[in-house]
Structure formats: structure tokens, C-alpha cells
Design an enzyme around this catalytic site. Sequence first.
Site, PDB file in Angstrom:
ATOM      1  N   GLU A  94       0.847  -1.215   0.000  1.00 12.12           N
ATOM      2  CA  GLU A  94       0.000   0.000   0.000  1.00 12.12           C
ATOM      3  C   GLU A  94       0.872   1.251   0.000  1.00 12.12           C
ATOM      4  OE1 GLU A  94      -3.235   0.034  -0.637  1.00 12.12           O
ATOM      5  OE2 GLU A  94      -2.996  -2.129  -0.749  1.00 12.12           O
TER       6      GLU A  94
ATOM      7  N   TRP B  87       1.679   1.780  -3.374  1.00 16.90           N
ATOM      8  CA  TRP B  87       0.662   2.479  -4.194  1.00 16.90           C
ATOM      9  C   TRP B  87       0.859   3.990  -4.119  1.00 16.90           C
ATOM     10  CZ3 TRP B  87      -2.918   1.305  -7.831  1.00 16.90           C
ATOM     11  CH2 TRP B  87      -3.195  -0.041  -8.040  1.00 16.90           C
TER      12      TRP B  87
ATOM     13  N   TRP C  25     -16.048  12.207 -12.326  1.00 21.83           N
ATOM     14  CA  TRP C  25     -15.168  11.879 -11.210  1.00 21.83           C
ATOM     15  C   TRP C  25     -14.477  13.111 -10.645  1.00 21.83           C
ATOM     16  CZ3 TRP C  25      -9.994  13.005 -12.172  1.00 21.83           C
ATOM     17  CH2 TRP C  25      -9.593  13.078 -13.511  1.00 21.83           C
TER      18      TRP C  25
ATOM     19  N   TRP D 105     -21.872  12.118 -19.187  1.00 21.36           N
ATOM     20  CA  TRP D 105     -22.256  12.284 -17.784  1.00 21.36           C
ATOM     21  C   TRP D 105     -23.707  12.715 -17.672  1.00 21.36           C
ATOM     22  CZ3 TRP D 105     -18.716   9.951 -15.141  1.00 21.36           C
ATOM     23  CH2 TRP D 105     -17.374  10.018 -15.512  1.00 21.36           C
TER      24      TRP D 105
ATOM     25  N   ASN E 109     -10.362   3.243   3.080  1.00 23.08           N
ATOM     26  CA  ASN E 109     -10.106   3.033   1.653  1.00 23.08           C
ATOM     27  C   ASN E 109     -11.215   2.255   0.951  1.00 23.08           C
ATOM     28  OD1 ASN E 109      -8.338   3.071  -0.745  1.00 23.08           O
ATOM     29  ND2 ASN E 109      -8.322   0.865  -0.412  1.00 23.08           N
TER      30      ASN E 109
ATOM     31  N   TRP F 272      -9.338   8.453  -7.782  1.00 22.38           N
ATOM     32  CA  TRP F 272     -10.546   8.782  -8.555  1.00 22.38           C
ATOM     33  C   TRP F 272     -10.498   8.212  -9.962  1.00 22.38           C
ATOM     34  CZ3 TRP F 272     -15.197   9.770  -7.047  1.00 22.38           C
ATOM     35  CH2 TRP F 272     -15.369  10.184  -5.726  1.00 22.38           C
TER      36      TRP F 272
END
Length: 484
Positions: free
Chosen positions: A280, A283, A365, A311, A347, A388
Site C-alpha cells: 500500500e 501504491w 469523477w 455524464w 479506503n 478517482w
Amino acid sequence: MTAAIVWFRRDLRLADNPALQAACAGNRPIVPVYVHAPEELGAWAPGAASDWWLHQSLAALAGELRELGLDLVLRRGPSLQALTRLIRETGADAVHWNRLYEPAIIARDREIKAELRRAGLEVHSHNAALLHEPWTVQTGTGGDYRAFTPFWKACRRREEPPAPAPAPTQLAAPAGGLPEGEPLDAMGLLPAIRWDRKLEGHWQPGSAGAEARLAAFLDDGLASYDEGRDLPAQPATSRLSPHLHFGEIGPRQVWHAVQRRLARDGAGSLTAGAEAFLAEVGWREFAYHVLFHHPGFPDEPLNPRFSRFPWREDDGRLRHAWERGETGLPMVDAGMRELWATGWMHNRVRMVTGSLLVKNLRLPWQQGERWFWDTLVDADLASNSLGWQWVAGSGADAAPYFRVFNPVRQGERFDPDGEYVARWIPELAGLPAQHRHAPWQAPASALRAAGLRLDEHYPRPVVDLKRSREEALEAFQLIKQASA
Ligand SMILES: Cc1cc2nc3c(=O)[nH]c(=O)nc-3n(C[C@H](O)[C@H](O)[C@H](O)COP(=O)(O)OP(=O)(O)OC[C@H]3O[C@@H](n4cnc5c(N)ncnc54)[C@H](O)[C@@H]3O)c2cc1C
């Protein structure tokens, strides 16, 4: 001896701080400064929750420096002017800082470095924020990575990150003393209406708070991290994200603390918990790698096909319901209320709330990214954009678009006792656990017994999950065909 300036930015710690270490080598006098210049970050100036954290963190750093006999000098930007004035006032002939990787900051720092060097100063930047800086990890053909697993494998093949240096035990001030700075309160980081008080009970900004978090996590979380990390009701993750963002602790310190703990416990190699946890942290490294190589990443989809996504037209009603945690979908609303109350969200729930916004509500987003930017205490341009675009399916190593999280199923799976939902939506706490994730489907008798009237105490879903999922997949087919 002439003084060296240490320009603190998002490296608000004394230990493992290479800029500080280099500046005070040989007991050279130092001038510690923080320059407040949010406008230099353009459209991504920090949001309100970040500002609150920064205020507390600067106060903590100033306290640590004071214990060593130095005041943190606070100045307002523009950064170049502030530094130039400080150089004039102190006669410093060297400036040290630790690197940041946001596109606007890279451009600003480059300019400042060139300008100060032109003026004859010694200027050095250092790495305090990452295990592996973005340009040091390359594919076999010298390119950048777009998928996490090969990126992390490449990182792991590199040398171990160097052991962190301890905090200096003494620091020297310039012979003439330090110049006056502005008071912290004058920086305007705290909101006029003190909504931020609610955050105080949840966090201890500053390096002491960061180290305490890490120690608690190593004691109670690391061993079972791989099993517990997806359960939002459990305190199973480290909650180090805001501390890492502001550099109150660095990833090298985290990395080596994990290794030391495993060695102490006699583990011959990385345990499953440690492996998952360090991945993590990986990441986070990946997020910086992607942002560095794709500076438009916070604003534009990495996969250009998504710039044509149809959208939904919204008059603000759906977005508002999502932001306030009033969508009628408990797992989503619990997450959005946790965010509002604490400046942080688990998360797993970030993924669930994000999926609802982007897929079921079909809102861009970027709207979610902005809300998180303003409300998260760990708001981080690299990780937030990555998160996102992952949710939207448009980013690096993103979830495939057709993977639409069902918030009811996610709740049943990751919050099986409805504990997380009951914590953040107390009006649902009276319902038996099996109905907490879909109260609109609960029998009238269960609602009555819980004293819960739908629409009055808690809304029905603002969107039909099944139909909106199908509509999202149809919209995706459209952009797929258009670009085929
Ligand atoms: C839509 C969305 C938005 C996000 N926005 C941010 C953000 O603005 N800032 C931020 O720090 N993280 C963000 N994340 C990533 C992740 O949710 C948080 O880092 C994590 O929840 C922080 O909690 P923790 O410190 O307990 O993490 P732990 O599980 O203890 O992980 C340890 C550290 O690893 C890093 N990390 C963990 N997961 C990720 C990840 N997926 N991406 C990047 N780094 C990670 C963090 O620095 C974290 O502190 C986002 C994720 C999503 C899905």
C-alpha cells in the site's frame, strides 16, 4: 560561519530530513523557514481540511525546533521573494529543501533554484518523501509504468531504501539571531467558523503524533493487516496518510520500522500482513510516479476515451445528496459522514462512495475528486487523482469500467454486522444488522420496532441501483464504440 536556510515544505519533521541534515552538517547555523504561498499551486491550492492540518503541524514543528533553541520563521509568499528577503536579512549563502512532485511545484522550484543559483547561492534539493523518486523507476525500455504490479516489482528489485537519520540533537542559530516571522495565526489557515474543532479528537498532527500512530499500528495492526484492512468498522489500517502527506513521517521511516519489528518478532521474511502493508505504501509511490509522468492526471482522464463520457445532467441535487451522506444508501452515507466528521474515510469506502458517484449517479469523477480535496485531511494530489481515476476506470491500473460496486453487497460483505453503518448513521442503529445496508427493504415491523420512518428519519435511495448500473454500462458502450 555563514548560515544555511532550510526551507520546510511538506517535510514537517526533524528526523529523516535530508535537507535539514545537509544544512546543519558541521554544526553550521541554520535558518528554518516555512513560506505560505498556496496560490502557487494554482487550481490545486490545499482545501480547508488540509489547511487545518497544516496549522497544527506547523505549530508542532515550531515546538520541536524551539526545544532545540530555534524559532521556525513563518513568511508569506511569493516563495522566491520571501527566500530572497530572508537571505538578505540573515546573510545565508545556502538553501536546502526536500523535493515535491506536483507539476506546479516542480515548475516553481525549478525557477527558484535557477534564480538563487544565478544570485550566487548554493542550492540543494533532497528526497524526503519517497522510497523511489519517479524518474528512478523505469521499464526495460526506459519508459514509465502504468500498472502497479510491475512497478512495485521493479521498486523491490532496487536497493533497500537507506536507513533514516535520527533527528539532530542540537542546532545552531545564526550569530545575529533569527529574523522575525509572522505569527502562525496570521496565516489564515483556520476557518472563521470553527467547524474544525470536531477534527481535534481524531488526530494528533505533527511528528510525535505520526510516530505514535506508527507504533500503535505495529503493535496492533500489522500482523493482521492483510485480513483486517478491508473492514471499515475495525481500526485495522495505520491512518498514517495525513502524516505521510505532510511529511511528519517519511516512507523510509515506515519501511525500516516494519523491518525492525519483523526482526524483533523473529520473522525470517516479510509476513503476509507486512507484505500487504508495504504494497500500500507502494501504491503511494506509484501515484507519484504516474503524476510525475502525466502532469495533467488530476484534471484529465489518462485514457482519453473517457473525455467523451456522457455524464448525467444534474441540477446539483444528486451531488449534494452524495456530499452530505444523504443518498439513502447506508454504506455510502456512512462513508461520507465519516469523511465530514473526521477528515478521513476508509479506503474500501472511498471506492464504494466513488463508484456510486461516478457509475450509478454518473457524475464526473472530477466532482468527487474536488470534494475529497476539500474535506480530506490526507488530500494528496497524486493519491487522490489515482484513486478517482481508478474508480472511474480511466486511470493507470484502474478498475475496469464494468466493475460497478453495489453498495448493499459491499456493506454486507465488509461490514457484515452493520457496525460501521450504525456508528455513522445512528438513526439506523436500531435496525437488526441484516437490514442496515438496505433499510428500504426492511419489513415494516422491523422499521417500526427501530422507530425508523423512511423519508423522515432516513431517505430512500436517490437512485435505482440496478437500472443506473445498466445505464452506466450502456454509456460505457457508447464511448467504447465511438473509439473503436
Ligand atoms: C477515490 C479515492 C481517493 C483517495 N484519495 C487519497 C488522498 O487524497 N490521499 C491519500 O493519501 N490517499 C488517498 N486514497 C488512497 C487510500 O484510500 C488512503 O491512502 C488510505 O485510506 C489511507 O488510510 P491509511 O493511512 O490507514 O492506509 P493504510 O492502509 O494503513 O496504508 C498505508 C499508507 O499507504 C498509502 N496508501 C494506501 N492505500 C493507497 C492507495 N490506494 N493509493 C495511494 N496510497 C495509498 C497511504 O499513504 C497510507 O497511509 C484514495 C483512494 C480512493 C479510492
